[in-house]
Design a protein around this motif. Structure first.
Motif, PDB file in Angstrom:
ATOM      1  N   GLN A 179      15.756 106.301 116.283  1.00 60.52           N
ATOM      2  CA  GLN A 179      16.859 107.007 115.631  1.00 60.52           C
ATOM      3  C   GLN A 179      18.206 106.468 116.087  1.00 60.52           C
ATOM      4  O   GLN A 179      18.420 106.173 117.268  1.00 60.52           O
ATOM      5  N   GLU A 180      19.099 106.341 115.112  1.00 61.02           N
ATOM      6  CA  GLU A 180      20.471 105.926 115.375  1.00 61.02           C
ATOM      7  C   GLU A 180      21.137 106.861 116.382  1.00 61.02           C
ATOM      8  O   GLU A 180      20.965 108.080 116.333  1.00 61.02           O
ATOM      9  N   GLU A 181      21.903 106.300 117.295  1.00 59.35           N
ATOM     10  CA  GLU A 181      22.699 107.129 118.205  1.00 59.35           C
ATOM     11  C   GLU A 181      23.963 107.597 117.495  1.00 59.35           C
ATOM     12  O   GLU A 181      24.670 106.800 116.869  1.00 59.35           O
ATOM     13  N   ILE A 182      24.219 108.901 117.586  1.00 61.24           N
ATOM     14  CA  ILE A 182      25.469 109.454 117.077  1.00 61.24           C
ATOM     15  C   ILE A 182      26.394 109.687 118.272  1.00 61.24           C
ATOM     16  O   ILE A 182      26.129 110.548 119.122  1.00 61.24           O
ATOM     17  N   VAL A 183      27.448 108.893 118.361  1.00 63.85           N
ATOM     18  CA  VAL A 183      28.436 109.081 119.424  1.00 63.85           C
ATOM     19  C   VAL A 183      29.356 110.214 118.979  1.00 63.85           C
ATOM     20  O   VAL A 183      30.155 110.059 118.060  1.00 63.85           O
ATOM     21  N   PHE A 184      29.222 111.355 119.626  1.00 59.85           N
ATOM     22  CA  PHE A 184      29.852 112.577 119.112  1.00 59.85           C
ATOM     23  C   PHE A 184      31.101 112.959 119.897  1.00 59.85           C
ATOM     24  O   PHE A 184      31.259 112.630 121.075  1.00 59.85           O
ATOM     25  N   THR A 185      31.976 113.674 119.189  1.00 56.37           N
ATOM     26  CA  THR A 185      33.164 114.260 119.811  1.00 56.37           C
ATOM     27  C   THR A 185      32.959 115.751 120.069  1.00 56.37           C
ATOM     28  O   THR A 185      33.647 116.336 120.916  1.00 56.37           O
ATOM     29  N   GLU A 186      32.047 116.378 119.323  1.00 57.14           N
ATOM     30  CA  GLU A 186      31.673 117.774 119.538  1.00 57.14           C
ATOM     31  C   GLU A 186      30.179 117.913 119.309  1.00 57.14           C
ATOM     32  O   GLU A 186      29.586 117.124 118.563  1.00 57.14           O
ATOM     33  N   TYR A 187      29.601 118.920 119.945  1.00 51.86           N
ATOM     34  CA  TYR A 187      28.164 119.146 119.796  1.00 51.86           C
ATOM     35  C   TYR A 187      27.937 120.656 119.758  1.00 51.86           C
ATOM     36  O   TYR A 187      28.552 121.405 120.535  1.00 51.86           O
ATOM     37  N   GLN A 202      28.972 126.124 121.416  1.00 46.74           N
ATOM     38  CA  GLN A 202      29.330 124.796 121.916  1.00 46.74           C
ATOM     39  C   GLN A 202      28.321 124.403 122.990  1.00 46.74           C
ATOM     40  O   GLN A 202      27.905 125.226 123.800  1.00 46.74           O
ATOM     41  N   TYR A 203      27.953 123.117 122.988  1.00 49.34           N
ATOM     42  CA  TYR A 203      26.806 122.683 123.794  1.00 49.34           C
ATOM     43  C   TYR A 203      27.072 121.273 124.296  1.00 49.34           C
ATOM     44  O   TYR A 203      27.674 120.449 123.587  1.00 49.34           O
ATOM     45  N   GLU A 204      26.633 120.994 125.514  1.00 51.27           N
ATOM     46  CA  GLU A 204      26.739 119.639 126.072  1.00 51.27           C
ATOM     47  C   GLU A 204      25.349 119.205 126.518  1.00 51.27           C
ATOM     48  O   GLU A 204      24.895 119.532 127.619  1.00 51.27           O
ATOM     49  N   PRO A 205      24.622 118.448 125.663  1.00 47.00           N
ATOM     50  CA  PRO A 205      23.228 118.093 125.971  1.00 47.00           C
ATOM     51  C   PRO A 205      23.075 117.190 127.181  1.00 47.00           C
ATOM     52  O   PRO A 205      21.966 117.082 127.721  1.00 47.00           O
ATOM     53  N   TYR A 213      25.300 125.138 127.847  1.00 46.49           N
ATOM     54  CA  TYR A 213      26.063 126.019 126.967  1.00 46.49           C
ATOM     55  C   TYR A 213      27.483 126.120 127.497  1.00 46.49           C
ATOM     56  O   TYR A 213      27.721 126.579 128.612  1.00 46.49           O
ATOM     57  N   VAL A 214      28.442 125.686 126.691  1.00 44.53           N
ATOM     58  CA  VAL A 214      29.836 125.570 127.120  1.00 44.53           C
ATOM     59  C   VAL A 214      30.527 126.925 126.974  1.00 44.53           C
ATOM     60  O   VAL A 214      30.515 127.535 125.895  1.00 44.53           O
ATOM     61  N   LEU A 215      31.128 127.386 128.054  1.00 45.90           N
ATOM     62  CA  LEU A 215      31.883 128.632 128.044  1.00 45.90           C
ATOM     63  C   LEU A 215      33.374 128.316 127.986  1.00 45.90           C
ATOM     64  O   LEU A 215      33.859 127.427 128.686  1.00 45.90           O
ATOM     65  N   ASP A 216      34.090 129.018 127.145  1.00 43.66           N
ATOM     66  CA  ASP A 216      35.548 128.871 127.045  1.00 43.66           C
ATOM     67  C   ASP A 216      35.951 127.437 126.713  1.00 43.66           C
ATOM     68  O   ASP A 216      36.924 126.895 127.258  1.00 43.66           O
ATOM     69  N   GLY A 217      35.206 126.809 125.815  1.00 43.40           N
ATOM     70  CA  GLY A 217      35.562 125.471 125.366  1.00 43.40           C
ATOM     71  C   GLY A 217      36.745 125.510 124.409  1.00 43.40           C
ATOM     72  O   GLY A 217      37.169 126.587 123.958  1.00 43.40           O
ATOM     73  N   PRO A 218      37.322 124.356 124.073  1.00 44.54           N
ATOM     74  CA  PRO A 218      38.455 124.328 123.144  1.00 44.54           C
ATOM     75  C   PRO A 218      38.021 124.818 121.761  1.00 44.54           C
ATOM     76  O   PRO A 218      36.862 124.647 121.371  1.00 44.54           O
ATOM     77  N   PRO A 219      38.926 125.438 121.011  1.00 45.58           N
ATOM     78  CA  PRO A 219      38.552 125.938 119.676  1.00 45.58           C
ATOM     79  C   PRO A 219      38.182 124.802 118.731  1.00 45.58           C
ATOM     80  O   PRO A 219      38.739 123.703 118.808  1.00 45.58           O
ATOM     81  N   SER A 220      37.222 125.084 117.854  1.00 46.39           N
ATOM     82  CA  SER A 220      36.791 124.096 116.862  1.00 46.39           C
ATOM     83  C   SER A 220      37.404 124.419 115.504  1.00 46.39           C
ATOM     84  O   SER A 220      37.774 125.563 115.227  1.00 46.39           O
ATOM     85  N   ASP A 221      37.508 123.402 114.689  1.00 46.75           N
ATOM     86  CA  ASP A 221      38.075 123.546 113.351  1.00 46.75           C
ATOM     87  C   ASP A 221      37.250 124.546 112.533  1.00 46.75           C
ATOM     88  O   ASP A 221      36.011 124.461 112.486  1.00 46.75           O
TER      89      ASP A 221
END
Length: 315
Positions: A179-187, A202-205, A213-221
């Motif tokens: 599988q292709e790697e997706i270089v991500f800015t958000e997950y 929000q998640y950081e694998p 599981y990301v707590l108090d991460g930056p707001p998403s669009d």
């Protein structure tokens, strides 16, 4: 009295919290408990109106028990027949038909012949395969993972062709996907219960499990989150998963579905965190109670995805 059961294994926090939450609601004619099995007789059961399955993907005996229970009228969540039939590569193909963005993916024959087969069993397979075409389509770095499986077992990140050949030989009889790697800015990891209730997390694998599981991460669009929700519902309705998580990696503002067929998504308090745990317990309890109220004894009460329902309706 309609009983809701939960079938589980190594989990410590979710099963009892789920049972306690249902019973605390004091719904007339409905109660919950841990499933108890003393014998399994063909075409006989009917003790439970609903069973939440958290373990049969690892225990074939439980899978057989649940299929038998479904035949006698139990609504098993998730559908044990569908999970037995699908796999990650098929799910990818189905997601593509549903219009959900995906990494480029191919399936590979196992490095070793399956037991009781020889090279003669593979006379329909071209030799050599079009490896250059495969590598051009996927690119490097790439990920290689089992086409059926989970829990990050036997997952490899590959930098180049030689690394692919080296690691593929280690996979034995496993059938793998490249599988292709997706270089991500958000997950995001997204819960979806009953094919309608959605919680985007929000998640950081790349982190350790208890820190993913990301707590108090930056707001998403907001538009991005709306798209993530839409794709989540599209996938779960298409597959027929009532208790599922979907993971998305965001590249250039586009959410790519990475993993989305999860028979028993993580719901432990120690990993998902208190707020997410509360959401899952509450919505799982509501889903199970609703399913119990709708359950018709002696009938088939399972959830089937739109893929199956549309195929049957076309006949």
């Amino acid at each position: 009295m309609k009983k809701i059961g939960i079938l589980f294994g190594m989990e410590d926090t979710f099963p009892q919290a789920f049972v306690d939450r249902i019973n605390s609601k004091n719904e007339k004619g409905i109660m919950a408990e841990a499933v108890s099995i003393d014998k399994v007789v063909q075409n006989k059961d009917g003790e439970y109106a609903v069973i939440i399955d958290r373990i049969s993907q690892d225990v074939p005996f439980y899978r057989a028990y649940l299929k038998n229970a479904a035949l006698t009228g139990t609504n098993v969540i998730n559908n044990p027949f569908w999970w037995s039939a699908d796999d990650k590569f098929f799910n990818n193909s189905l997601a593509d038909t549903l219009g959900v963005p995906l990494p480029n993916t191919v399936i590979l024959p196992s490095a070793e012949h399956p037991t009781d087969t020889t090279g003669k069993s593979f006379r329909n397979l071209k030799f050599p395969m079009d490896w250059e075409g495969i590598f051009d389509y996927i690119g490097f770095p790439a990920y290689m993972k089992p086409y059926a499986g989970g829990g990050w077992k036997n997952v490899y990140r590959l930098e180049n062709k030689q690394e692919f050949w080296d690691k593929h030989q280690e996979t034995g009889q496993l059938v793998m996907m490249l599988q292709e790697e997706i270089v991500f800015t958000e997950y995001f990891r997204v819960y979806c219960l009953g094919c309608k209730d959605v919680r985007i997390m929000q998640y950081e694998p790349k982190n350790e499990p208890h820190l993913r599981y990301v707590l108090d991460g930056p707001p998403s669009d907001k538009k991005l989150l709306a798209t993530v929700k839409e794709y989540t519902l599209r996938l779960c309705k298409g597959l027929g998963y009532d208790f599922n998580t979907v993971e998305f990696a965001v590249r250039d503002g586009i959410p790519y579905a990475i993993d989305f067929g999860n028979p028993a998504p993580d719901a432990e308090l120690t990993s998902v965190g208190a707020d997410n745990f509360e959401w899952v317990v509450e919505h799982a309890a509501k889903m199970a109670i609703s399913a119990a109220k709708k359950q018709k004894p002696g009938k088939m009460n399972l959830t089937w995805g739109s893929f199956i329902k549309e195929a049957v309706s076309d006949k």
